[in-house]
Design an enzyme around this catalytic site. Sequence first.
Site, mmCIF file in Angstrom:
data_model
loop_
_atom_site.group_PDB
_atom_site.id
_atom_site.type_symbol
_atom_site.label_atom_id
_atom_site.label_comp_id
_atom_site.label_asym_id
_atom_site.label_seq_id
_atom_site.Cartn_x
_atom_site.Cartn_y
_atom_site.Cartn_z
ATOM 1 N N SER A 14 0.782 -1.038 0.025
ATOM 2 C CA SER A 14 -0.048 0.046 0.109
ATOM 3 C C SER A 14 0.830 1.084 -0.014
ATOM 4 C CB SER A 14 -0.851 -0.236 1.407
ATOM 5 O OG SER A 14 -1.589 1.151 1.214
ATOM 6 N N TYR A 27 -2.532 0.968 10.344
ATOM 7 C CA TYR A 27 -2.564 0.365 8.941
ATOM 8 C C TYR A 27 -1.256 0.592 8.258
ATOM 9 C CZ TYR A 27 -4.005 -0.517 4.076
ATOM 10 O OH TYR A 27 -3.989 -0.817 2.938
ATOM 11 N N THR A 62 -13.479 2.099 -0.803
ATOM 12 C CA THR A 62 -13.744 1.027 0.033
ATOM 13 C C THR A 62 -14.343 1.753 1.576
ATOM 14 O OG1 THR A 62 -11.650 1.400 1.160
ATOM 15 C CG2 THR A 62 -11.733 -0.191 -0.527
#
Length: 78
Positions: A14, A27, A62
């Site tokens: 990511s 995250y 998302t």
Amino acid sequence: MSKLKQGEIITVGSFLGLIGHPNYSYYSSSKHALEEYFKSLRFELNQFNIKISMVEPLFHKTNLINNSVSTHGNIKRL
């Protein structure tokens, strides 16, 4: 892969694993840890002719932002 003496592992990283972003520390840190793991693993697997590839998509539609927890106000120091 070791029997064939070749192969490729493709993993999904990511962009947020490369930069920090407010309220995404959990995250970002987990993605960064995985990215560094695979960067190191490629050296270990090189002798077996096994390649590592990482795909780092940008933002997708998302519910990650809607499900994130954010702080309200300042954090008090003790």
